[in-house]
Structure formats: structure tokens, C-alpha cells
Design a protein around this motif. Structure first.
Motif, PDB file in Angstrom:
ATOM      1  N   GLU A   1      -8.050  -4.276  -0.815  1.00 33.16           N
ATOM      2  CA  GLU A   1      -8.533  -5.642  -0.614  1.00 33.16           C
ATOM      3  C   GLU A   1      -9.485  -6.059  -1.728  1.00 33.16           C
ATOM      4  O   GLU A   1      -9.464  -7.206  -2.185  1.00 33.16           O
ATOM      5  CB  GLU A   1      -9.205  -5.768   0.746  1.00 33.16           C
TER       6      GLU A   1
ATOM      7  N   MET B   1      -1.139 -15.727  -0.085  1.00 35.64           N
ATOM      8  CA  MET B   1      -0.938 -14.338   0.303  1.00 35.64           C
ATOM      9  C   MET B   1       0.400 -14.185   1.012  1.00 35.64           C
ATOM     10  O   MET B   1       0.782 -15.011   1.841  1.00 35.64           O
ATOM     11  CB  MET B   1      -2.070 -13.873   1.220  1.00 35.64           C
TER      12      MET B   1
ATOM     13  N   ALA C   1      -8.953  -9.878   0.553  1.00 32.50           N
ATOM     14  CA  ALA C   1      -7.597 -10.002   0.012  1.00 32.50           C
ATOM     15  C   ALA C   1      -6.871 -11.210   0.573  1.00 32.50           C
ATOM     16  O   ALA C   1      -5.662 -11.299   0.471  1.00 32.50           O
ATOM     17  CB  ALA C   1      -6.797  -8.730   0.305  1.00 32.50           C
TER      18      ALA C   1
ATOM     19  N   SER D   1       0.828  -1.199   0.000  1.00 32.08           N
ATOM     20  CA  SER D   1       0.000   0.000   0.000  1.00 32.08           C
ATOM     21  C   SER D   1       0.863   1.251   0.000  1.00 32.08           C
ATOM     22  O   SER D   1       1.713   1.439   0.876  1.00 32.08           O
ATOM     23  CB  SER D   1      -0.934   0.016   1.216  1.00 32.08           C
TER      24      SER D   1
ATOM     25  N   GLN E   1      -7.479   0.937   2.308  1.00 31.33           N
ATOM     26  CA  GLN E   1      -7.334  -0.493   2.498  1.00 31.33           C
ATOM     27  C   GLN E   1      -8.501  -1.274   1.900  1.00 31.33           C
ATOM     28  O   GLN E   1      -8.311  -2.356   1.333  1.00 31.33           O
ATOM     29  CB  GLN E   1      -7.208  -0.807   3.995  1.00 31.33           C
ATOM     30  N   ASN E   2      -9.726  -0.734   2.007  1.00 32.73           N
ATOM     31  CA  ASN E   2     -10.864  -1.484   1.457  1.00 32.73           C
ATOM     32  C   ASN E   2     -10.802  -1.543  -0.066  1.00 32.73           C
ATOM     33  O   ASN E   2     -11.223  -2.535  -0.680  1.00 32.73           O
ATOM     34  CB  ASN E   2     -12.192  -0.899   1.933  1.00 32.73           C
TER      35      ASN E   2
ATOM     36  N   GLY F   1     -10.512 -12.429   4.548  1.00 35.53           N
ATOM     37  CA  GLY F   1     -10.967 -11.155   4.023  1.00 35.53           C
ATOM     38  C   GLY F   1     -10.945 -11.159   2.514  1.00 35.53           C
ATOM     39  O   GLY F   1     -10.524 -12.136   1.876  1.00 35.53           O
TER      40      GLY F   1
ATOM     41  N   ASP G   1       1.465 -12.328   3.389  1.00 33.71           N
ATOM     42  CA  ASP G   1       1.355 -11.518   4.602  1.00 33.71           C
ATOM     43  C   ASP G   1       2.651 -11.531   5.412  1.00 33.71           C
ATOM     44  O   ASP G   1       3.090 -10.495   5.902  1.00 33.71           O
ATOM     45  CB  ASP G   1       0.207 -12.043   5.472  1.00 33.71           C
TER      46      ASP G   1
ATOM     47  N   GLN H   1     -14.546  -2.695  -0.780  1.00 30.98           N
ATOM     48  CA  GLN H   1     -15.332  -3.531   0.112  1.00 30.98           C
ATOM     49  C   GLN H   1     -15.882  -2.684   1.242  1.00 30.98           C
ATOM     50  O   GLN H   1     -15.226  -1.792   1.754  1.00 30.98           O
ATOM     51  CB  GLN H   1     -14.460  -4.658   0.689  1.00 30.98           C
TER      52      GLN H   1
ATOM     53  N   VAL I   1      -7.272  -6.768  -4.816  1.00 33.75           N
ATOM     54  CA  VAL I   1      -6.516  -8.005  -4.653  1.00 33.75           C
ATOM     55  C   VAL I   1      -7.430  -9.220  -4.789  1.00 33.75           C
ATOM     56  O   VAL I   1      -7.058 -10.228  -5.382  1.00 33.75           O
ATOM     57  CB  VAL I   1      -5.781  -8.004  -3.296  1.00 33.75           C
ATOM     58  N   GLN I   2      -8.648  -9.110  -4.241  1.00 32.65           N
ATOM     59  CA  GLN I   2      -9.585 -10.226  -4.364  1.00 32.65           C
ATOM     60  C   GLN I   2      -9.895 -10.515  -5.830  1.00 32.65           C
ATOM     61  O   GLN I   2      -9.942 -11.670  -6.249  1.00 32.65           O
ATOM     62  CB  GLN I   2     -10.875  -9.905  -3.598  1.00 32.65           C
TER      63      GLN I   2
ATOM     64  N   ARG J   1      -6.417 -13.231   7.141  1.00 40.27           N
ATOM     65  CA  ARG J   1      -5.907 -12.235   8.083  1.00 40.27           C
ATOM     66  C   ARG J   1      -5.992 -12.817   9.485  1.00 40.27           C
ATOM     67  O   ARG J   1      -6.899 -13.582   9.802  1.00 40.27           O
ATOM     68  CB  ARG J   1      -6.740 -10.936   8.015  1.00 40.27           C
TER      69      ARG J   1
END
Length: 613
Positions: free
Chosen positions: A151, A171, A559, A142, A147-148, A557, A173, A248, A154-155, A562
Motif C-alpha cells: 500500500e 484503483m 493504496a 501481491s 500488505q502495508n 487507504g 479493486d 504504512q 502504490v500510494q 477500500r
């Protein structure tokens, strides 16, 4: 307009944007061009080394085979024939892995590659890019974008890559967390800073890094595809996020992979309330801002394991606990415990886990018990109990394996038994798990189960967190990380530790030249798979007793997966979790132990329940 440091990004962005507009006219999925570019780098090809000049190799495959410059291929040498010892059937040839080559020049019928890793090659050696699924790690970065929105984008990208059938998308992460710990900014990471070290640390082979930012007031993304061990990007492109990708909404935690919306709820889900920090367990209060809790029972000993299940025969929830010596079975009635029976295990060893399961499908719950002794030639003496005429009865005894009951079908009760053989070298035989069933006082094995090589049959459960039509394995590995695997392949791993925090340890005594030496292995509490927000997708809740009273919640989530740590406020270690499904929200049950003494062999336990209000 400034789009990046390199002029190639501007050109790629315009080409990609133009292709995206054209694609929109034919209803192509968002990011289809990016997905096609990534897919083109992984054709299913196999060829032969024709000539070798130093590190330059001429290959028998070219443009007509789908080959492109920049692709890396595995280099190997075929050996002797392999035939079945009884039938004589030709099974293939033995293979010697030699290294990897990077394709440079690509012509119609041949190509020229460079040896980038491994031993010297010779004419007649083989090259290929596997026809199996490519493990692709997706790293969202980012640069200030919401963030929404990130995500959601990415989805869309994950789903597009998944539709190709060519990729197993994971992912990144843990890569992102590690980069942040090193002080590496998103703008630096997309250029490759720190990625080589992260790839080695987390065993990443293909990394798709995507940087999200805003350009001209619109969401914009730069994408780089890195293949390791070579650190140069195979793909460098950029594009505006298509307008069809909507951010989202807030509060959407778990997402169905098919894109189906969650059903509306009249109140905030238990998941939302947990993640919002509304669990005020210290006072067991029913205040306006907290989740109401109730003490269902109190014991003057430490409960080392607990489980909860609803029996299909009478629909009454049952709770089983153990103090390491005895097994206690209770009915849960009006948020209180009523005793069914107690079983004393008169044998060497300590019980470290209990589970409830209906292994024979008769609607009566069995209790699957793991027991271990560090005395040589004893090890595991696990056993299985049932209820007959209101009393405990032994179904199978002195079982020499680690037992794990799982809900393999998603019916809401464990009906399948897995066993993992014991080995003195590390306790858990790596990657070896068998499916079994009680029969005539012992176990009948029906076949192997595909699990990751680092799987351990303590601290594991099955859930549909990866999608309503799948069963994913969530397990705690030897480093205390929570992993999620599909069909034996790990797809995600937590970046922080979960589990027991050392209150339950197994001692293995090994003989050495000058006597004996003890090795200790942590036994982990069972993660709980439970639908916390009523959308049909189960979240994973697991104690995180490295910090007293902490829980970790893993949810899916838009993306990807989490994990969020929650300070429950419980004044003690959480040694077991269970749930009574039904109305939304479900009732959660926890055993909370205040240990006393240096060895944590004494203490008292509270059984605490949410009231569902």
C-alpha cells in the motif's frame, strides 16, 4: 539471482535501478523513472494519414512529436463544418470515429502504424491521442509481499502519476476481486491471463498491473502496462522498491493525498473499532469489547427514511423520519428524542426519502421530501418544508423532480439542492442533474451539475474522501454498486452491492399495446459521509441490507479506496444513517426496522445511537 521468466526484465531492472540511484542523488521522487516511462507512452499528438497500404498506414507524425512505438492512436474522419446558427462562428467539424491504430515504426518526421480495430482508412483521415486526462487503472498484485509495504508503494506510485497532470488514476479493486474469483494467481495475471476479459467486463482502457514480491530479501515490483482492446503490453519493466518508501503503520485507514499525517488520538478511532468488529448491537451492551449503544426511541411503524443534522441557529441536533405518509421532526436532547412537529402529506403517492438542509442560509433547517405515485400523470409530487413558529410550513410543493440536498462546500450542513428530472423510461434521466433553489413556491434552476451518466439522485452524498480540498460524489448506481466520482468522472466502484436490499421499490406503469405493464426500481438509502477517525477525511458508511444488519464502510487507504462489510448485529434492516459531529468519535444514529408482512409494509423501528464513550 532469478528475477523473472524474461531476460528483458533483468535488463530493465538494472537500468531502472541505476536510474533510480542517479535520481536519488538529485532528490527525484520514488518511482520517477517508471512514471516517466508510462508518461512517454501518452504524448499529446495529432496527425494525418498520408498513405494507406492494406492495414498499414503512414502517418505525418514521428519521433520529433514525441511518438513512440507501441502507442495506440484514435482514427477518425472529419466531415462537414459546424457553425453557430445565429452568429455564424466556426465551431469545428463533425467527426466520424473509425477505430484505432497501433504505431510500429517511428522515424524522425513520420511513422508507420497498423489498423487494429475499425473500418478501412484512407489518406486524409486523422489520428490523435487525446490532450485530456488519460483514464489509467492501477492494479496492485501481491506475490507474498507485506500488505502495508504494498500500500505504501502504490500510494507513492499514485501520487507520482497524479503529479504529471496527465492521468486520472483509478484503483482496479474490482478487477483484482474478479481475477481472484476466477482462480487466477497474481503471477499469472501480470503475464496477462484474464486481463483481457476483465478489461471488457469493467470497461478498462489502460491498465497498469504491478506485481509486488520479494527478491534477495527486498521488496521488488514488476510492472506491465496494457492498452485495450489490444492485449499486448506497451511497457514491461521491473525495479526494487526504493528504501525511502516506508511501510504504512497499522491502523492507518484514511490517508490525506498530500501525505499529511493524521492527528494523534487518545483512543482507538471509531473507524478502527468498527472495522475491528467491536459493534455488538444485538444486546445493546456497554461491555468492555463493544461500542456502547443506546436505544433513543422506538416506533410502532417502519421508518423508511431518516436524516440527522445540526442547525446553525440553536446548535441543537435534529432528526427527521418518515413512515411514507407523514414527516416527523425531532430534537435530539441527552440522547433522547423530543418532538418538534408532525406533517401529514395529504396527496397521492408515498414518501420514500427525507433530508435536512439549510437551503436559504437562515440557520433554520428545511426538510427536503421525495414523494412518488405510480398513478399515470402523477409521478413525482416532491415538496420542501420548514419550521415557522414551531410548526411545519410548506416552502415548495408538487415538484415534479427528484430532489437531493448536498453539502457542496464542506461546511457540515447541506445548503445546495440538486434536482434530477423524471423520465418514464428508467425514472432517472441519465447524466442530467440541475442546481436549483426554492423561490416563490417553486424551484429556480441556476445551471447544470456534472455527474456520471449512471448517477441516480437517490442514495448519494458529497464528501472529502478524495482529499480535504475536494468534494467527491459517492452514489449507488443501478446495479447497487457504490461509485465515487470527481468532476463527473467515476474514479472507483465497489465490487459488491450496497443499498436497501429491496425494501423500498418504485413502480412505474407503462402503456403497451395490450394494456399496462409495471416496472420496478429500487430506491436506495442515503450514504453517510462522516469522519470516523478524526483526521479530517470523511469515510462513507452505507447500509448493506442484502444481508440483514450489515453496513459497508468505504475508506481511503494508502493504496486507494477500500470497502469493508460489517455485521452490525442489528436485528433488522438499516433504513437510515446519521451522525452528530463534534468530539472524536462522532455520535452515529441508525434507524433499524423489523419488517413484517410479505410486502414489508408493516413493522417496528428502533432508533439506536452510539454513546461516544
Amino acid at each position: 539471482m532469478i528475477l523473472g521468466k524474461r531476460s528483458t526484465i533483468l535488463g530493465a531492472a538494472l537500468l531502472t535501478l541505476a536510474a533510480g540511484v542517479a535520481g536519488a542523488q538529485t532528490s527525484r521522487p520514488p518511482f520517477a523513472v517508471l512514471v516517466d516511462q508510462v508518461l512517454a507512452l501518452f504524448p499529446k499528438v495529432e496527425g494525418e494519414v498520408i498513405e494507406v497500404h492494406g492495414k498499414a498506414l503512414t502517418l505525418s507524425i514521428g519521433r520529433r512529436d514525441g511518438l513512440q512505438a507501441g502507442i495506440e492512436l484514435s482514427l477518425y474522419r472529419e466531415g462537414r463544418e459546424l457553425r453557430h446558427p445565429k452568429t455564424g462562428e466556426f465551431l469545428g467539424r463533425a467527426e466520424q470515429a473509425l477505430g484505432r491504430v497501433s504505431v510500429g515504426e517511428v522515424h524522425e518526421a513520420y511513422s508507420v502504424a497498423t489498423l487494429v480495430q475499425g473500418a478501412e482508412a484512407r489518406a486524409g483521415d486523422k489520428v490523435r491521442l487525446s490532450a485530456g486526462k488519460i483514464r489509467l487503472t492501477l492494479l496492485p498484485l501481491s506475490g507474498g509481499e507485506r500488505q502495508n509495504q504494498v500500500e505504501a508503494a502504490v500510494q507513492e506510485l499514485v501520487e507520482g502519476l497524479g503529479r504529471t497532470g496527465r492521468f486520472q488514476v483509478m484503483m482496479g479493486d474490482q478487477v483484482g476481486v474478479w481475477l481472484a474469483e476466477q482462480g487466477i494467481k497474481a503471477e499469472e495475471a501480470i503475464e496477462g491471463k484474464g486481463l483481457d476479459a476483465a478489461a471488457k467486463r469493467f470497461k478498462v482502457e489502460q491498465l497498469l498491473a504491478v506485481l509486488f514480491k520479494r527478491v534477495q530479501g527486498k521488496p521488488y515490483m514488476e510492472a506491465r502496462l496494457y492498452s485495450y482492446p489490444a492485449a499486448t503490453p506497451l511497457l514491461s519493466t521491473a525495479m526494487f522498491v526504493p528504501p525511502s518508501v516506508k511501510p504504512q503503520g497499522k491502523g492507518q485507514f484514511s490517508a490525506d493525498p498530500q501525505g499529511r499525517p493524521s492527528p494523534p488520538t487518545k483512543q482507538r478511532s471509531l473507524l478502527a473499532r468498527l472495522l475491528g468488529g467491536e459493534l455488538e448491537a444485538g444486546a445493546y451492551s456497554t461491555g468492555e469489547a463493544s461500542i456502547p449503544l443506546k436505544e433513543a426511541a422506538r416506533f410502532a411503524f417502519p421508518v423508511v427514511s431518516m436524516d440527522v443534522a445540526v442547525v446553525s441557529k440553536d446548535k441543537v441536533p435534529r432528526l427527521v423520519i418518515t413512515d411514507g405518509e407523514r414527516v416527523y421532526l425531532y430534537r435530539v436532547v441527552n440522547r433522547a428524542l423530543e418532538a418538534d412537529w408532525t406533517y401529514s402529506a395529504r396527496s397521492l403517492g408515498k414518501i420514500f426519502s427525507v433530508q435536512l438542509a439549510d437551503l436559504d442560509g437562515d440557520g433554520v433547517l428545511e426538510v427536503v421530501v421525495n414523494r412518488y405515485s405510480h398513478h399515470q400523470n402523477v409521478a413525482f409530487t416532491s415538496f420542501i418544508l420548514t419550521t415557522r413558529d414551531g410548526k411545519p410550513a410548506v416552502v415548495a410543493d408538487d415538484l415534479g423532480e427528484i430532489l437531493l440536498a448536498v453539502d457542496a462546500t464542506g461546511e457540515g450542513v447541506r445548503q445546495t439542492l440538486w434536482i434530477q428530472p423524471f423520465t418514464p423510461d428508467g425514472v432517472f434521466q441519465q447524466g442530467r442533474v440541475l442546481r436549483a433553489a426554492p423561490r416563490s413556491g417553486s424551484l429556480a434552476v441556476s445551471g447544470p451539475v456534472r455527474v456520471p451518466h449512471n448517477f441516480r439522485a437517490t442514495g448519494a452524498t458529497l464528501s472529502n474522501i478524495a482529499g480535504k480540498d475536494t468534494r467527491a460524489l459517492a452514489y449507488i448506481d443501478e446495479q447497487g454498486r457504490l461509485g465515487i466520482a470527481l468532476d463527473g468522472q467515476e474514479t472507483w466502484r465497489s465490487s459488491t452491492r450496497v443499498g436497501g436490499g429491496g425494501y423500498l421499490r418504485m413502480e412505474v406503469v407503462k402503456q403497451i399495446e395490450r394494456g399496462n405493464r409495471s416496472y420496478f426500481y429500487s430506491m436506495e438509502p442515503m450514504p453517510l459521509a462522516v469522519d470516523l477517525d478524526g483526521d479530517g477525511i470523511e469515510e462513507i458508511v452505507v447500509p448493506q441490507n442484502q444481508w440483514e444488519g450489515f453496513l459497508a464502510v468505504v475508506f481511503r487507504g494508502p493504496a486507494g479506496y477500500r470497502m469493508q462489510s460489517i455485521n452490525s448485529g442489528f436485528e433488522g434492516s438499516i433504513t437510515g444513517l446519521g451522525a452528530i459531529p463534534g468530539d472524536n468519535p462522532p455520535t452515529l444514529i441508525a434507524s433499524v426496522v423489523r419488517f413484517s408482512g410479505l410486502m414489508k409494509s408493516a413493522g417496528e423501528t428502533q432508533i439506536i445511537m452510539t454513546t461516544g464513550e
